[in-house]
Design a protein around this motif. Structure first.
Motif, PDB file in Angstrom:
ATOM      1  N   TYR A 372     -16.986  54.616  94.909  1.00  0.00           N
ATOM      2  CA  TYR A 372     -15.780  55.404  94.638  1.00  0.00           C
ATOM      3  C   TYR A 372     -14.536  54.616  95.032  1.00  0.00           C
ATOM      4  CZ  TYR A 372     -12.447  59.297  94.919  1.00  0.00           C
ATOM      5  OH  TYR A 372     -11.349  60.122  94.771  1.00  0.00           O
ATOM      6  N   ARG A 373     -14.574  54.038  96.209  1.00  0.00           N
ATOM      7  CA  ARG A 373     -13.409  53.295  96.695  1.00  0.00           C
ATOM      8  C   ARG A 373     -13.168  52.033  95.863  1.00  0.00           C
ATOM      9  NH1 ARG A 373     -15.161  54.226 103.007  1.00  0.00           N
ATOM     10  NH2 ARG A 373     -14.295  56.337 103.210  1.00  0.00           N
ATOM     11  N   SER A 374     -14.247  51.379  95.439  1.00  0.00           N
ATOM     12  CA  SER A 374     -14.103  50.171  94.624  1.00  0.00           C
ATOM     13  C   SER A 374     -13.448  50.480  93.287  1.00  0.00           C
ATOM     14  CB  SER A 374     -15.472  49.529  94.386  1.00  0.00           C
ATOM     15  OG  SER A 374     -16.020  49.018  95.570  1.00  0.00           O
ATOM     16  N   VAL A 375     -13.931  51.524  92.619  1.00  0.00           N
ATOM     17  CA  VAL A 375     -13.394  51.881  91.304  1.00  0.00           C
ATOM     18  C   VAL A 375     -11.927  52.269  91.416  1.00  0.00           C
ATOM     19  CG1 VAL A 375     -13.534  53.543  89.419  1.00  0.00           C
ATOM     20  CG2 VAL A 375     -15.618  52.525  90.340  1.00  0.00           C
ATOM     21  N   LYS A 406      -9.823  57.663  83.878  1.00  0.00           N
ATOM     22  CA  LYS A 406      -9.141  58.350  84.976  1.00  0.00           C
ATOM     23  C   LYS A 406      -9.004  59.841  84.710  1.00  0.00           C
ATOM     24  CE  LYS A 406      -5.379  56.247  86.459  1.00  0.00           C
ATOM     25  NZ  LYS A 406      -4.144  55.420  86.409  1.00  0.00           N
ATOM     26  N   SER A 407      -8.802  60.211  83.452  1.00  0.00           N
ATOM     27  CA  SER A 407      -8.581  61.625  83.135  1.00  0.00           C
ATOM     28  C   SER A 407      -9.855  62.375  82.787  1.00  0.00           C
ATOM     29  CB  SER A 407      -7.597  61.744  81.967  1.00  0.00           C
ATOM     30  OG  SER A 407      -8.142  61.155  80.791  1.00  0.00           O
ATOM     31  N   SER A 408     -10.851  61.693  82.174  1.00  0.00           N
ATOM     32  CA  SER A 408     -11.983  62.413  81.606  1.00  0.00           C
ATOM     33  C   SER A 408     -13.343  62.041  82.167  1.00  0.00           C
ATOM     34  CB  SER A 408     -12.012  62.190  80.085  1.00  0.00           C
ATOM     35  OG  SER A 408     -10.810  62.602  79.485  1.00  0.00           O
ATOM     36  N   ASN A 409     -13.446  61.014  82.975  1.00  0.00           N
ATOM     37  CA  ASN A 409     -14.752  60.663  83.525  1.00  0.00           C
ATOM     38  C   ASN A 409     -15.267  61.825  84.369  1.00  0.00           C
ATOM     39  OD1 ASN A 409     -16.739  59.533  85.495  1.00  0.00           O
ATOM     40  ND2 ASN A 409     -16.335  57.670  84.332  1.00  0.00           N
ATOM     41  N   PRO A 410     -16.422  62.407  84.022  1.00  0.00           N
ATOM     42  CA  PRO A 410     -16.880  63.621  84.702  1.00  0.00           C
ATOM     43  C   PRO A 410     -17.282  63.409  86.152  1.00  0.00           C
ATOM     44  CG  PRO A 410     -18.581  62.809  83.236  1.00  0.00           C
ATOM     45  CD  PRO A 410     -17.366  61.973  82.967  1.00  0.00           C
ATOM     46  N   ARG A 411     -17.464  62.180  86.572  1.00  0.00           N
ATOM     47  CA  ARG A 411     -17.880  61.930  87.949  1.00  0.00           C
ATOM     48  C   ARG A 411     -16.780  61.327  88.805  1.00  0.00           C
ATOM     49  NH1 ARG A 411     -23.909  59.580  86.405  1.00  0.00           N
ATOM     50  NH2 ARG A 411     -24.422  61.308  85.023  1.00  0.00           N
ATOM     51  N   LEU A 412     -15.905  60.555  88.171  1.00  0.00           N
ATOM     52  CA  LEU A 412     -14.860  59.872  88.928  1.00  0.00           C
ATOM     53  C   LEU A 412     -13.452  60.267  88.515  1.00  0.00           C
ATOM     54  CD1 LEU A 412     -16.382  56.291  88.983  1.00  0.00           C
ATOM     55  CD2 LEU A 412     -15.722  57.580  91.008  1.00  0.00           C
ATOM     56  N   GLY A 413     -13.313  60.928  87.370  1.00  0.00           N
ATOM     57  CA  GLY A 413     -11.996  61.203  86.836  1.00  0.00           C
ATOM     58  C   GLY A 413     -11.317  62.404  87.465  1.00  0.00           C
ATOM     59  N   GLY A 414     -10.072  62.631  87.029  1.00  0.00           N
ATOM     60  CA  GLY A 414      -9.303  63.765  87.542  1.00  0.00           C
ATOM     61  C   GLY A 414      -8.913  63.556  88.989  1.00  0.00           C
ATOM     62  N   VAL A 415      -9.029  64.622  89.762  1.00  0.00           N
ATOM     63  CA  VAL A 415      -8.637  64.546  91.166  1.00  0.00           C
ATOM     64  C   VAL A 415      -9.845  64.657  92.094  1.00  0.00           C
ATOM     65  CG1 VAL A 415      -6.317  65.436  90.761  1.00  0.00           C
ATOM     66  CG2 VAL A 415      -8.193  67.044  91.140  1.00  0.00           C
ATOM     67  N   LYS A 416     -11.006  64.244  91.612  1.00  0.00           N
ATOM     68  CA  LYS A 416     -12.218  64.332  92.428  1.00  0.00           C
ATOM     69  C   LYS A 416     -12.078  63.487  93.682  1.00  0.00           C
ATOM     70  CE  LYS A 416     -15.523  65.483  88.799  1.00  0.00           C
ATOM     71  NZ  LYS A 416     -14.534  65.602  87.722  1.00  0.00           N
ATOM     72  N   PHE A 421     -17.599  63.124  94.712  1.00  0.00           N
ATOM     73  CA  PHE A 421     -18.342  62.110  93.979  1.00  0.00           C
ATOM     74  C   PHE A 421     -19.685  61.826  94.637  1.00  0.00           C
ATOM     75  CE2 PHE A 421     -19.298  57.526  93.319  1.00  0.00           C
ATOM     76  CZ  PHE A 421     -19.610  57.605  91.967  1.00  0.00           C
ATOM     77  N   VAL A 422     -19.711  61.716  95.951  1.00  0.00           N
ATOM     78  CA  VAL A 422     -20.962  61.472  96.669  1.00  0.00           C
ATOM     79  C   VAL A 422     -21.952  62.598  96.393  1.00  0.00           C
ATOM     80  CG1 VAL A 422     -22.015  61.318  98.956  1.00  0.00           C
ATOM     81  CG2 VAL A 422     -19.920  60.042  98.472  1.00  0.00           C
ATOM     82  N   LYS A 423     -21.477  63.845  96.375  1.00  0.00           N
ATOM     83  CA  LYS A 423     -22.359  64.985  96.111  1.00  0.00           C
ATOM     84  C   LYS A 423     -22.871  64.961  94.664  1.00  0.00           C
ATOM     85  CE  LYS A 423     -22.697  70.024  96.549  1.00  0.00           C
ATOM     86  NZ  LYS A 423     -23.432  70.184  95.280  1.00  0.00           N
ATOM     87  N   ILE A 424     -21.967  64.657  93.720  1.00  0.00           N
ATOM     88  CA  ILE A 424     -22.374  64.580  92.310  1.00  0.00           C
ATOM     89  C   ILE A 424     -23.499  63.577  92.142  1.00  0.00           C
ATOM     90  CG2 ILE A 424     -21.648  63.795  90.020  1.00  0.00           C
ATOM     91  CD1 ILE A 424     -18.888  65.001  90.643  1.00  0.00           C
ATOM     92  N   MET A 425     -23.354  62.402  92.733  1.00  0.00           N
ATOM     93  CA  MET A 425     -24.357  61.356  92.578  1.00  0.00           C
ATOM     94  C   MET A 425     -25.666  61.735  93.263  1.00  0.00           C
ATOM     95  SD  MET A 425     -22.765  59.409  90.610  1.00  0.00           S
ATOM     96  CE  MET A 425     -24.098  58.236  90.446  1.00  0.00           C
ATOM     97  N   ALA A 426     -25.576  62.380  94.415  1.00  0.00           N
ATOM     98  CA  ALA A 426     -26.792  62.792  95.120  1.00  0.00           C
ATOM     99  C   ALA A 426     -27.540  63.876  94.344  1.00  0.00           C
ATOM    100  CB  ALA A 426     -26.442  63.291  96.522  1.00  0.00           C
TER     101      ALA A 426
END
Length: 451
Positions: A372-375, A406-416, A421-426
Motif C-alpha cells: 500500500y505504501r509503495s503504490v 487512483k479513482s476506481s481501483n477497488p482495492r487501492l483507489g479512492g480514500v481507502k 487494504f490489508v483487510k481486503i487482501m486478507a
C-alpha cells in the motif's frame, strides 16, 4: 461518412523491415516532437479493476524527456517499480493484443457510422463512459501535426475489439459500467472497429451507444475537448509492442530503438520464446537486454533459454532482475539504479516498490501494508494521465491510467486506508499460483529448471 477527415496512420508493422543486419527499420517515423506527455506500463491484479500495481518502468527520451512507465501487478501486492529513460489466472485465454487491421472507411456502412460532433457532445454531456477498442501500443499511432503519437482520452476504458470473433471483452465493461442503458461512447482510431463493436454490444442489450470515431477523425476532436476530454499524445519512442501469453495471462513488452537497432524484452515467457524472437528479427532489432520485473510464480521466464541459444555469439543478450529478489541474472538491480541502452540515449531507472514481494520488481515475502505504501508513494504520485499497461489482466484490458487507478481501483483507489487494504487482501484468501513450485525455483536460476 464523406465529410469525415482522417489523419494517416503510421504503423511500423505495416512496412517491410530491412535485413536484420542493418539494425534499423526502413520506415520508422517514431522520433516524436510534441509537448511532453507521460505514459505507463504497469501490471494489474486479476478479478478487479487493475488491482495492485507492482513494478514500474518509466521511460523518457533523452532529448525531450518523454515518459513511459512499465509496472507489474498481481493479487497480493506490488513488486517493484522501474522508471526508464527512453531515447528519441490460469487456463487458456484469448490474446487481447492481436491487432486487427483497421477496415476501410467505406466499410462503416456495415456497422454504426461515426457520430456527428453534435451527437458526440450530447453523449459526453450525459456522462458517457468512453470505451477504447484499439490495441494499446505503437501499432496504433496517429499523426498529430507532423509526429505520430499514441493518443488517449482521460478516463477511457480499454476493451479491445476481436476481429475474428467480432467481440469486445464485456467483463471489462462490467467493472465500470453496470447498467446496459447507461451511455457509452466507443472509439478506435477512425471509427471502423468502433462501429462493429457497437453492433456487438447492441446485440447484448446495450442501448445508448455512440460511435466516437477516434483520434484520426479531425472533426470530432473539438467535441472531445469541449467535454474536458482532449486527446492526450504519448510518445512511444521507436517501437513499443505489447504481447500476451494466454496460459498465464502475462503481458510481455518489446522496446525497440530504430536508430541503433537495439531492443529490450520485459517479462518474456518461455512458452512464447519463438514468437518473441521472431518479432525481434522481423523488426530488424538486436536483443540486448531481458528484464524481469520480479521472480515470477505463474510462468517460467524465457531469459535463460534465450541466453543459451545465443551463447558464445556476439548477439548474446544480458538478463536483469532486482537484487532483492534473490534470483540469478547478469545484472542485479538496486533501487534508483539507471540502466543505459541504445548507445546511452535511453535508460531504465529502478524504483523500489516492495510489498508484492520483498524484491519488488517481487511475490515471495510480500506485505500488504508495505505494498500500500509503495503504490501510494511511488506510483500514485505520477501524473494522472500517465498510461498504465498491465503485466497481468484477466478482464481483457490492455491499459489504464494512474488517474483511473487512483479513482476506481477497488482495492487501492479512492480514500481507502492502509488498514482497509490489508483487510481486503486478507479476506481474499488467495490460493498460490498453480506453477509456484515449478516456476519459482526455475526463475531463481534465470529460468533454468532444476536438473
Amino acid at each position: 461518412k464523406p465529410s469525415t477527415q482522417l489523419l494517416p496512420s503510421r504503423d511500423i508493422t505495416r512496412v517491410a523491415p530491412p535485413p536484420p543486419h542493418l539494425g534499423v527499420l526502413a520506415c520508422s517515423p517514431r522520433h516524436l516532437i510534441m509537448p511532453p506527455q507521460p505514459a505507463l506500463v504497469a501490471g494489474a491484479i486479476g478479478g478487479a479493476v487493475l488491482g495492485v500495481l507492482l513494478s514500474a518502468l518509466l521511460i523518457k527520451k533523452k532529448e525531450d524527456r518523454r515518459v513511459v512507465v512499465f509496472a507489474s501487478a498481481l493479487a497480493g501486492g506490488a513488486l517493484g517499480t522501474m522508471r526508464a529513460s527512453f531515447g528519441g489466472a490460469s487456463g487458456a485465454r484469448k490474446d487481447p493484443t492481436k491487432r486487427p487491421a483497421e477496415p476501410a472507411v467505406a466499410d462503416l456502412a456495415a456497422a454504426d457510422p461515426v457520430a456527428s460532433p453534435e451527437r458526440l457532445r450530447s453523449a459526453l454531456r450525459r456522462g458517457a463512459l468512453v470505451v477504447d477498442v484499439r490495441a494499446a501500443d505503437s501499432s496504433e499511432l496517429t499523426n498529430k501535426s507532423t509526429a505520430p503519437v499514441f493518443e488517449v482520452v482521460d478516463g477511457s476504458l480499454s476493451a479491445p475489439y476481436d476481429k475474428v470473433n467480432q467481440t469486445i471483452p464485456v467483463g471489462a465493461l462490467g467493472l465500470l459500467q453496470q447498467e446496459k442503458s447507461a451511455p457509452l461512447v466507443v472509439h478506435c482510431r477512425s471509427g471502423a472497429r468502433a462501429g462493429k463493436a457497437i453492433a456487438f454490444l447492441r446485440g447484448l442489450g446495450y442501448t445508448d451507444l455512440t460511435n466516437g470515431g477516434g483520434p484520426a477523425v479531425v472533426d470530432l476532436r473539438e467535441a472531445y475537448a469541449d467535454a474536458g476530454l482532449p486527446w492526450r499524445p504519448h510518445n512511444m519512442g521507436s517501437v513499443m509492442r505489447q504481447l500476451f501469453d494466454p496460459k498465464s495471462s502475462t503481458f510481455t513488452y518489446l522496446l525497440g530503438d530504430a536508430s541503433t537497432g537495439e531492443a529490450i524484452l520485459i517479462d518474456p515467457c518461455i512458452d512464447q520464446i519463438e514468437r518473441d524472437l521472431a518479432l525481434v528479427e522481423e523488426l530488424g532489432f538486436r536483443l540486448t537486454l531481458m528484464l524481469n520485473t520480479h521472480c515470477h510464480a505463474d510462468h517460467i521466464t524465457a531469459t535463460g533459454e534465450i541466453k543459451r541459444r545465443f551463447q558464445g555469439t556476439s548477439k548474446a543478450p544480458k538478463s536483469a532482475i532486482s537484487a532483492a529478489s534473490g534470483a540469478d541474472a547478469d545484472r542485479l538491480i538496486v533501487p534508483n539504479e539507471t540502466i543505459k541502452w541504445a548507445g546511452g540515449t535511453r535508460s531504465l531507472t529502478a524504483l523500489a516498490t516492495p510489498g508484492h514481494t520483498s524484491g519488488c520488481m517481487d511475490f515471495q515475502g510480500g506485505s500488504a501494508k508495505t505494498l500500500y505504501r509503495s503504490v501510494h508513494s511511488q506510483l500514485f504520485v505520477l501524473p494522472d494521465d500517465t498510461i498504465v499497461y498491465p503485466a497481468h489482466d484477466y478482464k481483457g484490458r490492455l491499459r489504464s491510467t494512474i488517474g483511473g487507478e487512483k479513482s476506481s481501483n477497488p482495492r487501492l483507489g479512492g480514500v481507502k486506508s492502509v488498514g482497509e487494504f490489508v483487510k481486503i487482501m486478507a479476506d481474499l484468501k488467495l490460493s498460490n499460483p498453480k506453477m509456484l513450485d515449478v516456476a519459482v525455483p526455475a526463475n531463481l536460476r534465470c529460468g533454468v529448471p532444476d536438473e
